[in-house]
Design a protein around this motif. Structure first.
Motif, PDB file in Angstrom:
ATOM      1  N   LEU A  24       0.816  -1.149  -0.037  1.00 22.05           N
ATOM      2  CA  LEU A  24      -0.012   0.046  -0.147  1.00 22.05           C
ATOM      3  C   LEU A  24       0.961   1.407  -0.045  1.00 22.05           C
ATOM      4  CD1 LEU A  24      -2.873  -1.427   2.442  1.00 22.05           C
ATOM      5  CD2 LEU A  24      -2.765  -1.326   0.016  1.00 22.05           C
ATOM      6  N   ARG A  25       0.620   2.146  -0.826  1.00 17.95           N
ATOM      7  CA  ARG A  25       1.246   3.394  -0.955  1.00 17.95           C
ATOM      8  C   ARG A  25       0.449   4.613  -0.541  1.00 17.95           C
ATOM      9  NH1 ARG A  25       3.885   2.636  -6.788  1.00 17.95           N
ATOM     10  NH2 ARG A  25       1.735   1.953  -7.093  1.00 17.95           N
ATOM     11  N   GLU A  26       0.488   5.728  -0.038  1.00 19.71           N
ATOM     12  CA  GLU A  26      -0.160   6.678   0.355  1.00 19.71           C
ATOM     13  C   GLU A  26      -0.845   7.498  -0.732  1.00 19.71           C
ATOM     14  OE1 GLU A  26       1.158   9.621   3.393  1.00 19.71           O
ATOM     15  OE2 GLU A  26       2.054   7.886   4.146  1.00 19.71           O
ATOM     16  N   ASN A  27      -0.238   7.468  -1.939  1.00 20.19           N
ATOM     17  CA  ASN A  27      -0.623   8.240  -3.105  1.00 20.19           C
ATOM     18  C   ASN A  27      -1.039   7.479  -4.359  1.00 20.19           C
ATOM     19  OD1 ASN A  27      -0.282  10.609  -1.652  1.00 20.19           O
ATOM     20  ND2 ASN A  27       1.980  10.642  -2.161  1.00 20.19           N
ATOM     21  N   SER A  28      -1.541   5.795  -4.123  1.00 22.92           N
ATOM     22  CA  SER A  28      -1.832   5.321  -5.105  1.00 22.92           C
ATOM     23  C   SER A  28      -2.831   4.349  -4.591  1.00 22.92           C
ATOM     24  CB  SER A  28      -0.414   4.571  -5.557  1.00 22.92           C
ATOM     25  OG  SER A  28      -0.727   3.757  -6.682  1.00 22.92           O
ATOM     26  N   LEU A  29      -3.773   4.035  -5.709  1.00 26.96           N
ATOM     27  CA  LEU A  29      -4.820   2.870  -5.338  1.00 26.96           C
ATOM     28  C   LEU A  29      -4.539   1.744  -6.225  1.00 26.96           C
ATOM     29  CD1 LEU A  29      -7.801   5.255  -5.679  1.00 26.96           C
ATOM     30  CD2 LEU A  29      -7.094   4.409  -3.598  1.00 26.96           C
ATOM     31  N   THR A  39     -10.116  -6.782   2.319  1.00 27.33           N
ATOM     32  CA  THR A  39      -9.450  -5.664   3.321  1.00 27.33           C
ATOM     33  C   THR A  39      -9.711  -6.051   4.599  1.00 27.33           C
ATOM     34  OG1 THR A  39     -11.085  -4.149   2.826  1.00 27.33           O
ATOM     35  CG2 THR A  39      -9.010  -3.859   1.331  1.00 27.33           C
ATOM     36  N   TYR A  40      -8.859  -5.735   5.494  1.00 27.28           N
ATOM     37  CA  TYR A  40      -8.875  -5.931   7.127  1.00 27.28           C
ATOM     38  C   TYR A  40      -8.196  -4.878   7.735  1.00 27.28           C
ATOM     39  CZ  TYR A  40      -4.676  -8.951   6.991  1.00 27.28           C
ATOM     40  OH  TYR A  40      -3.540  -9.382   7.197  1.00 27.28           O
ATOM     41  N   THR A  41      -8.572  -4.694   9.162  1.00 25.14           N
ATOM     42  CA  THR A  41      -7.867  -4.213  10.122  1.00 25.14           C
ATOM     43  C   THR A  41      -7.657  -5.047  11.266  1.00 25.14           C
ATOM     44  OG1 THR A  41      -7.498  -2.268  11.316  1.00 25.14           O
ATOM     45  CG2 THR A  41      -9.717  -3.076  11.403  1.00 25.14           C
ATOM     46  N   LEU A  42      -6.664  -4.950  11.968  1.00 24.79           N
ATOM     47  CA  LEU A  42      -6.361  -5.560  13.374  1.00 24.79           C
ATOM     48  C   LEU A  42      -6.555  -4.860  14.844  1.00 24.79           C
ATOM     49  CD1 LEU A  42      -3.128  -7.302  12.231  1.00 24.79           C
ATOM     50  CD2 LEU A  42      -5.245  -8.378  12.452  1.00 24.79           C
ATOM     51  N   VAL A  59     -11.928  -0.941  -6.845  1.00 20.78           N
ATOM     52  CA  VAL A  59     -10.659   0.028  -6.684  1.00 20.78           C
ATOM     53  C   VAL A  59     -10.439  -0.278  -4.797  1.00 20.78           C
ATOM     54  CG1 VAL A  59      -9.730   2.352  -6.405  1.00 20.78           C
ATOM     55  CG2 VAL A  59     -11.244   1.448  -8.538  1.00 20.78           C
ATOM     56  N   ILE A  60      -9.151  -0.165  -4.570  1.00 17.93           N
ATOM     57  CA  ILE A  60      -8.932  -0.350  -3.001  1.00 17.93           C
ATOM     58  C   ILE A  60      -7.695   0.531  -2.801  1.00 17.93           C
ATOM     59  CG2 ILE A  60     -10.056  -2.574  -2.760  1.00 17.93           C
ATOM     60  CD1 ILE A  60      -7.274  -4.044  -3.308  1.00 17.93           C
ATOM     61  N   GLY A  61      -7.258   0.697  -1.724  1.00 18.17           N
ATOM     62  CA  GLY A  61      -5.801   1.371  -1.190  1.00 18.17           C
ATOM     63  C   GLY A  61      -5.986   1.950  -0.251  1.00 18.17           C
ATOM     64  N   HIS A  62      -4.776   2.485   0.209  1.00 15.60           N
ATOM     65  CA  HIS A  62      -4.284   3.351   1.362  1.00 15.60           C
ATOM     66  C   HIS A  62      -5.201   4.448   1.343  1.00 15.60           C
ATOM     67  CE1 HIS A  62      -2.131   5.655   4.195  1.00 15.60           C
ATOM     68  NE2 HIS A  62      -1.970   4.750   4.912  1.00 15.60           N
ATOM     69  N   PRO A  63      -5.185   5.363   0.237  1.00 14.15           N
ATOM     70  CA  PRO A  63      -5.999   6.521   0.268  1.00 14.15           C
ATOM     71  C   PRO A  63      -7.244   6.613   0.857  1.00 14.15           C
ATOM     72  CG  PRO A  63      -4.490   6.608  -1.498  1.00 14.15           C
ATOM     73  CD  PRO A  63      -4.651   5.237  -1.189  1.00 14.15           C
ATOM     74  N   PRO A  69      -4.335  -0.461  11.676  1.00  8.87           N
ATOM     75  CA  PRO A  69      -3.491  -0.565  10.240  1.00  8.87           C
ATOM     76  C   PRO A  69      -4.680  -1.060   9.352  1.00  8.87           C
ATOM     77  CG  PRO A  69      -3.563  -2.778  12.006  1.00  8.87           C
ATOM     78  CD  PRO A  69      -4.044  -1.391  12.447  1.00  8.87           C
ATOM     79  N   TYR A  70      -4.428  -1.104   7.943  1.00 13.09           N
ATOM     80  CA  TYR A  70      -5.113  -1.376   7.097  1.00 13.09           C
ATOM     81  C   TYR A  70      -4.192  -2.494   5.913  1.00 13.09           C
ATOM     82  CZ  TYR A  70      -8.054  -0.617   2.723  1.00 13.09           C
ATOM     83  OH  TYR A  70      -8.746  -0.768   1.586  1.00 13.09           O
ATOM     84  N   GLU A  71      -5.027  -3.613   5.776  1.00  9.68           N
ATOM     85  CA  GLU A  71      -4.375  -4.646   5.103  1.00  9.68           C
ATOM     86  C   GLU A  71      -4.728  -5.086   3.799  1.00  9.68           C
ATOM     87  OE1 GLU A  71      -1.061  -5.468   5.704  1.00  9.68           O
ATOM     88  OE2 GLU A  71      -0.990  -4.338   7.407  1.00  9.68           O
ATOM     89  N   VAL A  72      -4.613  -5.352   2.774  1.00  7.91           N
ATOM     90  CA  VAL A  72      -5.163  -6.004   1.610  1.00  7.91           C
ATOM     91  C   VAL A  72      -4.507  -7.392   1.260  1.00  7.91           C
ATOM     92  CG1 VAL A  72      -5.604  -5.786  -0.736  1.00  7.91           C
ATOM     93  CG2 VAL A  72      -5.434  -3.708   0.705  1.00  7.91           C
ATOM     94  N   GLU A  73      -5.276  -8.613   1.385  1.00  6.39           N
ATOM     95  CA  GLU A  73      -4.759  -9.758   1.113  1.00  6.39           C
ATOM     96  C   GLU A  73      -5.388 -10.535   0.016  1.00  6.39           C
ATOM     97  OE1 GLU A  73      -4.493 -13.962   3.959  1.00  6.39           O
ATOM     98  OE2 GLU A  73      -5.977 -12.702   4.225  1.00  6.39           O
TER      99      GLU A  73
END
Length: 187
Positions: A24-29, A39-42, A59-63, A69-73
């Motif tokens: 995951l990048r701050e400026n990209s999806l 997507t999940y958190t802990l 569409v998924i991603g950090h933004p 936390p935010y994770e994509v599995e």
């Protein structure tokens, strides 16, 4: 390891294997071109809280995440394309979809467990199901632990309930995939 072509800026397509995590990048999806992810958190104690299941064209991603936390599995082998948030022409629709799906899945974490499981299976059939002769075939391989994480219960409970559902004819297995018989789907 992921087969990434992000090194070459003109070819921003990556492939990942089942159970790998998308970087995951701050400026990209990421826009999903093939496959499915969750997507999940802990929580602080390590409890998984599923925020969404995503497939083709999603569409998924950090933004899009305001939670850490935010994770994509990857739930399957996945091919994704990197896109910039400002180039996502349907960003409001994407945000609404994320909000709706997260709220739907969080609602499934309370109530009687057998009803919650049935509601999850019906929802998965709507989202990832394909019409088969006998009903909706859910083309998403989820482990009993994946289902338990989504419902906020234990793997043992999910295994017991899935066995009961199968004995009652509420579900069938076609290979590794679940089939919800047409006559029993709740809408």
């Amino acid at each position: 390891m992921a087969n990434s072509t992000l090194i070459a800026p003109k070819l921003e397509v990556c492939t990942f294997k089942r159970r790998e995590h998308l970087p995951l990048r701050e400026n990209s999806l990421w826009q999903i071109e093939a496959g499915a992810v969750r997507t999940y958190t802990l929580t602080e104690d390590g409890t998984v809280i599923v925020l969404g299941f995503w497939g083709l064209e999603d569409v998924i991603g950090h933004p899009l995440a305001l939670i850490q936390p935010y994770e994509v599995e990857c739930l399957t082998d996945v091919r994704v394309r990197a896109i910039q948030p400002k180039k996502c022409d349907r960003l409001n629709q994407v945000l609404s979809s994320h909000l709706y799906q997260t709220q739907t899945l969080l609602r499934l974490r309370s109530g009687q467990i057998h009803q919650r499981l049935q509601q999850l299976l019906d929802w998965l059939a709507d989202q990832f199901g394909h019409e088969a002769d006998q009903g909706q075939l859910i083309h998403l391989r989820l482990t009993h632990q994946d289902i338990a994480d989504t419902l906020g219960t234990t793997r043992v409970t999910v295994t017991r309930l899935l066995s009961q559902f199968e004995q009652q004819g509420r579900i069938r297995w076609i290979g590794q995939y679940l089939l919800l018989p047409r006559s029993l789907q709740i809408r």
